[in-house]
Design a protein around this motif. Structure first.
Motif, PDB file in Angstrom:
ATOM      1  N   SER A  15       0.856  -1.335   0.042  1.00  0.00           N
ATOM      2  CA  SER A  15      -0.162  -0.173   0.031  1.00  0.00           C
ATOM      3  C   SER A  15       0.831   1.140   0.016  1.00  0.00           C
ATOM      4  CB  SER A  15      -0.946  -0.044   1.040  1.00  0.00           C
ATOM      5  OG  SER A  15      -1.460   1.155   1.531  1.00  0.00           O
ATOM      6  N   ASN A  18       2.222   1.779  -3.511  1.00  0.00           N
ATOM      7  CA  ASN A  18       1.012   2.455  -4.436  1.00  0.00           C
ATOM      8  C   ASN A  18       1.170   4.097  -4.076  1.00  0.00           C
ATOM      9  OD1 ASN A  18       0.149   0.160  -5.689  1.00  0.00           O
ATOM     10  ND2 ASN A  18      -1.075  -0.373  -4.225  1.00  0.00           N
ATOM     11  N   PHE A  19       1.437   4.405  -3.025  1.00  0.00           N
ATOM     12  CA  PHE A  19       1.399   6.002  -2.892  1.00  0.00           C
ATOM     13  C   PHE A  19       2.669   6.428  -3.278  1.00  0.00           C
ATOM     14  CE2 PHE A  19      -2.386   4.988   0.050  1.00  0.00           C
ATOM     15  CZ  PHE A  19      -3.008   6.042  -0.674  1.00  0.00           C
ATOM     16  N   HIS A  21       4.341   5.471  -5.793  1.00  0.00           N
ATOM     17  CA  HIS A  21       4.204   5.326  -7.203  1.00  0.00           C
ATOM     18  C   HIS A  21       3.550   6.639  -7.500  1.00  0.00           C
ATOM     19  CE1 HIS A  21       2.662   3.363 -11.054  1.00  0.00           C
ATOM     20  NE2 HIS A  21       2.154   4.640 -11.195  1.00  0.00           N
ATOM     21  N   LEU A  22       2.647   7.096  -7.049  1.00  0.00           N
ATOM     22  CA  LEU A  22       1.697   8.221  -7.315  1.00  0.00           C
ATOM     23  C   LEU A  22       2.934   9.548  -7.141  1.00  0.00           C
ATOM     24  CD1 LEU A  22      -1.470   7.839  -5.519  1.00  0.00           C
ATOM     25  CD2 LEU A  22      -1.003   7.536  -7.706  1.00  0.00           C
ATOM     26  N   ILE A  25       5.639   9.507 -10.074  1.00  0.00           N
ATOM     27  CA  ILE A  25       5.033  10.327 -11.239  1.00  0.00           C
ATOM     28  C   ILE A  25       4.754  11.612 -11.206  1.00  0.00           C
ATOM     29  CG2 ILE A  25       3.070   9.941 -12.954  1.00  0.00           C
ATOM     30  CD1 ILE A  25       5.020   7.607 -12.927  1.00  0.00           C
ATOM     31  N   CYS A  26       4.190  12.061 -10.007  1.00  0.00           N
ATOM     32  CA  CYS A  26       3.925  13.692 -10.010  1.00  0.00           C
ATOM     33  C   CYS A  26       5.164  14.452  -9.607  1.00  0.00           C
ATOM     34  CB  CYS A  26       2.980  13.720  -8.911  1.00  0.00           C
ATOM     35  SG  CYS A  26       1.407  13.126  -9.299  1.00  0.00           S
ATOM     36  N   TRP A  28       8.137  13.498 -11.211  1.00  0.00           N
ATOM     37  CA  TRP A  28       8.693  13.350 -12.483  1.00  0.00           C
ATOM     38  C   TRP A  28       8.000  14.501 -13.616  1.00  0.00           C
ATOM     39  CZ3 TRP A  28       5.337  12.581 -16.868  1.00  0.00           C
ATOM     40  CH2 TRP A  28       5.999  12.594 -18.007  1.00  0.00           C
ATOM     41  N   ALA A  45      -0.337  19.490  -2.861  1.00  0.00           N
ATOM     42  CA  ALA A  45      -0.676  18.053  -2.898  1.00  0.00           C
ATOM     43  C   ALA A  45       0.507  17.159  -2.525  1.00  0.00           C
ATOM     44  CB  ALA A  45      -1.225  17.826  -4.405  1.00  0.00           C
ATOM     45  N   MET A  46       1.648  17.373  -2.715  1.00  0.00           N
ATOM     46  CA  MET A  46       2.759  16.639  -2.410  1.00  0.00           C
ATOM     47  C   MET A  46       3.178  16.606  -0.844  1.00  0.00           C
ATOM     48  SD  MET A  46       3.649  15.197  -5.198  1.00  0.00           S
ATOM     49  CE  MET A  46       5.614  14.680  -5.612  1.00  0.00           C
ATOM     50  N   GLU A  48       0.813  16.941   1.209  1.00  0.00           N
ATOM     51  CA  GLU A  48      -0.465  16.102   2.004  1.00  0.00           C
ATOM     52  C   GLU A  48      -0.080  14.814   1.551  1.00  0.00           C
ATOM     53  OE1 GLU A  48      -3.860  17.672   2.360  1.00  0.00           O
ATOM     54  OE2 GLU A  48      -4.054  15.551   3.502  1.00  0.00           O
ATOM     55  N   LEU A  49       0.479  14.479   0.562  1.00  0.00           N
ATOM     56  CA  LEU A  49       1.060  13.012   0.325  1.00  0.00           C
ATOM     57  C   LEU A  49       1.891  12.513   1.147  1.00  0.00           C
ATOM     58  CD1 LEU A  49       0.947  10.297  -1.432  1.00  0.00           C
ATOM     59  CD2 LEU A  49       2.265  11.343  -3.219  1.00  0.00           C
ATOM     60  N   HIS A  52       0.766  11.756   4.334  1.00  0.00           N
ATOM     61  CA  HIS A  52      -0.066  10.585   4.400  1.00  0.00           C
ATOM     62  C   HIS A  52       0.899   9.139   4.674  1.00  0.00           C
ATOM     63  CE1 HIS A  52      -3.129   7.581   3.795  1.00  0.00           C
ATOM     64  NE2 HIS A  52      -2.668   7.190   2.938  1.00  0.00           N
ATOM     65  N   THR A 235       8.831   4.504 -11.608  1.00  0.00           N
ATOM     66  CA  THR A 235       8.973   3.487 -10.717  1.00  0.00           C
ATOM     67  C   THR A 235       9.749   2.293 -11.613  1.00  0.00           C
ATOM     68  OG1 THR A 235       6.943   2.506 -11.948  1.00  0.00           O
ATOM     69  CG2 THR A 235       6.647   3.924 -10.303  1.00  0.00           C
ATOM     70  N   LYS A 276       6.870  -4.409  -5.071  1.00  0.00           N
ATOM     71  CA  LYS A 276       6.399  -3.356  -4.133  1.00  0.00           C
ATOM     72  C   LYS A 276       7.057  -3.319  -2.498  1.00  0.00           C
ATOM     73  CE  LYS A 276       2.256  -2.440  -6.805  1.00  0.00           C
ATOM     74  NZ  LYS A 276       1.092  -1.836  -6.716  1.00  0.00           N
TER      75      LYS A 276
ATOM     76  N   ASN B  18      -6.451  17.400  -2.348  1.00  0.00           N
ATOM     77  CA  ASN B  18      -4.943  17.345  -2.799  1.00  0.00           C
ATOM     78  C   ASN B  18      -4.723  15.835  -3.403  1.00  0.00           C
ATOM     79  OD1 ASN B  18      -3.736  19.551  -2.000  1.00  0.00           O
ATOM     80  ND2 ASN B  18      -3.703  19.144  -0.068  1.00  0.00           N
ATOM     81  N   PHE B  19      -5.508  14.827  -2.930  1.00  0.00           N
ATOM     82  CA  PHE B  19      -5.532  13.573  -3.370  1.00  0.00           C
ATOM     83  C   PHE B  19      -6.208  13.404  -4.793  1.00  0.00           C
ATOM     84  CE2 PHE B  19      -4.661  12.571   0.987  1.00  0.00           C
ATOM     85  CZ  PHE B  19      -3.415  11.789   0.840  1.00  0.00           C
ATOM     86  N   CYS B  26      -1.886  11.743 -12.450  1.00  0.00           N
ATOM     87  CA  CYS B  26      -1.598  10.485 -12.971  1.00  0.00           C
ATOM     88  C   CYS B  26      -2.607  10.024 -13.841  1.00  0.00           C
ATOM     89  CB  CYS B  26      -1.440   9.478 -11.613  1.00  0.00           C
ATOM     90  SG  CYS B  26       0.089  10.008 -10.660  1.00  0.00           S
ATOM     91  N   ALA B  45      -1.842   1.406  -8.528  1.00  0.00           N
ATOM     92  CA  ALA B  45      -1.748   2.739  -7.435  1.00  0.00           C
ATOM     93  C   ALA B  45      -2.999   3.480  -7.792  1.00  0.00           C
ATOM     94  CB  ALA B  45      -0.580   3.375  -8.243  1.00  0.00           C
ATOM     95  N   GLU B  48      -5.601   1.799  -5.455  1.00  0.00           N
ATOM     96  CA  GLU B  48      -5.149   2.184  -3.967  1.00  0.00           C
ATOM     97  C   GLU B  48      -5.661   3.724  -3.645  1.00  0.00           C
ATOM     98  OE1 GLU B  48      -2.952  -0.008  -1.957  1.00  0.00           O
ATOM     99  OE2 GLU B  48      -3.580   1.113  -0.262  1.00  0.00           O
TER     100      GLU B  48
END
Ligand SMILES: [Zn+2]
Ligand SMILES: [Zn+2]
Lengths: 492, 492
Positions: A15, A18-19, A21-22, A25-26, A28, A45-46, A48-49, A52, A235, A276, B18-19, B26, B45, B48
């Protein structure tokens, strides 16, 4: 069930991945295609991620799962997997949240102002922001050290290079420092290009793609784009590398592409069954760098590859075939010249830049020197190792790198360790593969198959020490690196 | 504090946004730059992330916060904000989790197999997967309806078009159905291009960028890329539109760009102070479509804009200046021709495709007809509205759209409602702005300033009805749409 807790751990770290991964990509996208007006909302947003991800990494139930997993009936791979999860967990949970936040704020402020202060050669302005970063990093190092019986600096080094310690680094880098200054003097050669040319970016991109394919990059699982600072991101199933093109010159962009392709091939060939999980990730920063430097230094700066590059350049840039004949490209790619800036350094002088930084950051984090001592030490060590003074030149001296501004102490040794590992892999590989002949016949598959079997597929299943012993028969041997440099640069 | 619960709600929905930002970027990457080998891990991803977003949307503490916020001292904007949050929350929480999951699985299976079955004209194969989707959608509609005193279909319509109901749609679309078939007969004109040409994609991209700039697209907060299916994605601070180029033709790609630019300008000009809240989002699907159709139909298919397009085409494609003279482009862009496929339909026949779908999905969701009845009804309505038979042709008949395969019932009316709203905005705007003259002088700022003031800046602060009344003085008036079509297509 005998592996119930292990399975819960696996789910949790999948899990997290997976986050991640997001995030990859963001990130990049941020460096490649994002319009500048998108920066603020992306930063939010980043952030916040990141919050999390921190929650997931420090979830309270993990401690108990690790305890329970100890008594479960796990096979070797599962045991290695738990070990790497646990290492990740410890790195994330050992620091108090307030310290993490304080360091992050101090680091962001220091880095932000450094971008201006460096241009203005403003050491004293920088020092005001840098001292709190050092103090918080020392606090971090002490906390990490106290939970692991290491010296403070070694605890920082362990983040990037698990298993490495300053006792070993003192020995390795101390050895290099005894012969490198003399070697640099012997090998030093001026190189100054005396022509003007125009290399269209579209043609450079075609050449870059051809070189990537030759080196085993899988375009079904990755891309090449452009960014201000080249990197390898994304990834392992979707690996994004970047480079930067200039029109007057194509060789630097190609070397950047080849370097990042080394990182990318490692990522793309990590075992998919563990993709993963922490155990399925690259072993360490230095092993990662060893793969990029294997491609860039061991392969791409060899005379055989330079001949190949010359031939391909004559295809894509026929107008400049004479300028790009092999001997000219060798003069450019094998030049040795002491200089102020690490990122522009050649293969021979580069270790001097790293050793200098290692000695200073080690003593700084261990509390043996103070931040204000750095410029003087920098000047002294630059003079000893490279014969160059940086007196009053902070800009091109101790203020040139971004690493320390946010407190990433312990990272610098990875660069030169990577170069040493790469030389050792090449040395072993050469016993069973005729590398020059493979390059001449433009079939690099046996080369990257060897790397795949010995390193890429191993991910983090082994310690770096065991990885080296299984791949090369021995732990890190600095004499192989020395021989490599002598052989390439001290022919006369 | 008097607004404590409101503030907690704001924080929660900002976090959700944000999410959503990460999801938008993505998703955009997935459709534009992602290598195909990245698809599996990206799907994981994104799944999830969807689970995480669902958790946030259905967080148990929200119910109490909404209760408490009722007693707080909120200003008008805050009240509108709570209303939209509450609407979002209800949409997300009213369905039992098992139903959401069952519909998602049935929908994914139906959509997946539809891609093959459509090609093979396999209605009976499709029906097997489609019936469960309909059954679950009916269940969804009944649950949504029971909590809101609507008919089942209206409860689905309300997801996309809050405030709209089938009583009003029956009236609006019923009106159109009385005059549209005759108008189509009057307006029908063959158009067949009788030349071959080659429009380099690079030149098309330059023209596209010029048109976007003319239409007010802010490149500091957005980009244009390419994808198989054109869309407008990203965020309101970083709006990503796409198009698809063909080399033999450039007009369709430009119309796609102009359409998506309409969507994008709406997104880019939503009020930044409310950007991350439900109340700060676009009002509805039909209002969104009204903006893209305003740009595409009201502006870009006007004779003045076509003349402008002809001029710019002669600049970017000088070789084909004669082919692209205004009268030829008018013949192409204002052609009217009954045809089987909705997405290829012209402005006049398009409503027929939507009315047909509306009538069928309404009766299907309300339980008045069965899935197996669809082909016969389709054929009947196609004959009545467009004079074309689809007997035994499921592929180009009732199996042509993706919308129903995953149970997105209630969406289709938005297209034609959007066209009607667009005509009404244009009608009002024309009272104060000389639109043809603005286009002739290539200054569209007054046009998009009007849209910005009347629609974009209003976000979801007003109901659609209030938005229309404030902008145009009246609710939706279908006679304006009729006049627009008559004026443009029934000149003879
Ligand atoms: Zn590297
Ligand atoms: Zn649209």
């Amino acid at each position: 069930m005998a592996t119930q807790s292990y399975k819960k751990l696996v789910e949790h770290y999948q899990s997290i991945d997976n986050f991640e991964h997001l995030r990859a990509i963001c990130s990049w996208d941020q460096a490649t295609f994002m319009p500048s007006g998108g920066a603020d909302s992306r930063a939010e947003a980043m952030a916040e991620l990141a919050v999390h991800l921190h929650k997931l990494h420090t979830a309270p139930h993990l401690a108990e799962l690790f305890e329970l997993a100890k008594d479960e009936n796990l096979d070797t791979t599962q045991q290695a997997s738990v070990k790497e999860m646990h290492r990740t967990w410890q790195l994330q949970t050992v620091l108090p949240a307030e310290l993490v936040k304080a360091k992050s704020l101090a680091g962001a402020k220091c880095e932000h102002q450094w971008r201006i202060q460096r241009q203005e050669n403003d050491w004293h302005g920088f020092l005001k922001n840098f001292e709190p970063v050092v103090a918080l990093s020392q606090e971090e190092a002490q906390i990490r050290a106290s939970s692991s019986r290491m010296t403070p600096y070694d605890a920082m080094l362990d983040i990037y290079e698990p298993g490495m310690c300053s006792t070993q680094l003192n020995q390795l880098f101390g050895d290099v420092a005894t012969w490198l200054p003399q070697m640099i003097q012997t090998a030093a050669q001026d190189y100054s290009p005396n022509h003007t040319a125009q290399y269209p970016v579209e043609q450079q991109e075609l050449l870059a793609h051809e070189l990537m394919a030759l080196l085993g990059f899988n375009f079904n699982h990755g891309r090449l784009d452009t960014s201000v600072h080249p990197f390898c991101g994304g990834t392992s199933q979707d690996t994004r590398i970047t480079t930067r093109y200039g029109e007057s010159e194509f060789v630097n962009a190609m070397m950047g592409v080849i370097h990042e392709t080394g990182h990318a091939c490692y990522e793309q060939n990590l075992p998919q069954s563990l993709a993963k999980l922490p155990v399925g990730k690259a072993r360490s920063m230095a092993i990662h760098e060893s793969q990029s430097l294997f491609y860039e230094m061991q392969i791409a700066r060899s005379p055989e590859f330079i001949a190949l590059l010359s031939d391909r350049a004559s295809h894509y840039f026929p107008k400049y075939a004479a300028i790009n004949k092999t001997q000219n490209l060798i003069a450019q790619l094998q030049r040795v010249e002491p200089s102020l800036i690490r990122v522009d350094a050649d293969e021979v002088t580069y270790p001097a830049h790293v050793i200098l930084r290692y000695e200073i950051e080690r003593d700084l984090i261990n509390g043996d020197i103070q931040s204000k001592d750095i410029p003087q030490l920098w000047d002294l060590k630059m003079s000893q190792l490279l014969g160059i003074s940086t007196k009053d030149n902070y800009k091109d001296g101790c203020m040139q790198d971004i690493h320390w501004t946010d407190g990433s102490f312990g990272y610098f040794p990875s660069y030169t360790l990577g170069a040493m590992y790469a030389a050792q892999f090449k040395h072993t590989m050469a016993k069973t593969i005729n590398i020059p002949q493979q390059i001449n016949s433009r079939d690099l598959k046996p080369i990257y198959d060897w790397l795949n079997t010995q390193i890429w597929q191993k991910a983090s299943l082994l310690s770096t020490q065991d990885l080296m012993v299984q791949a090369t028969g021995t732990g890190l041997d600095v004499s192989i690196f020395k021989s490599h440099l002598q052989h390439r640069y001290c022919k006369a």
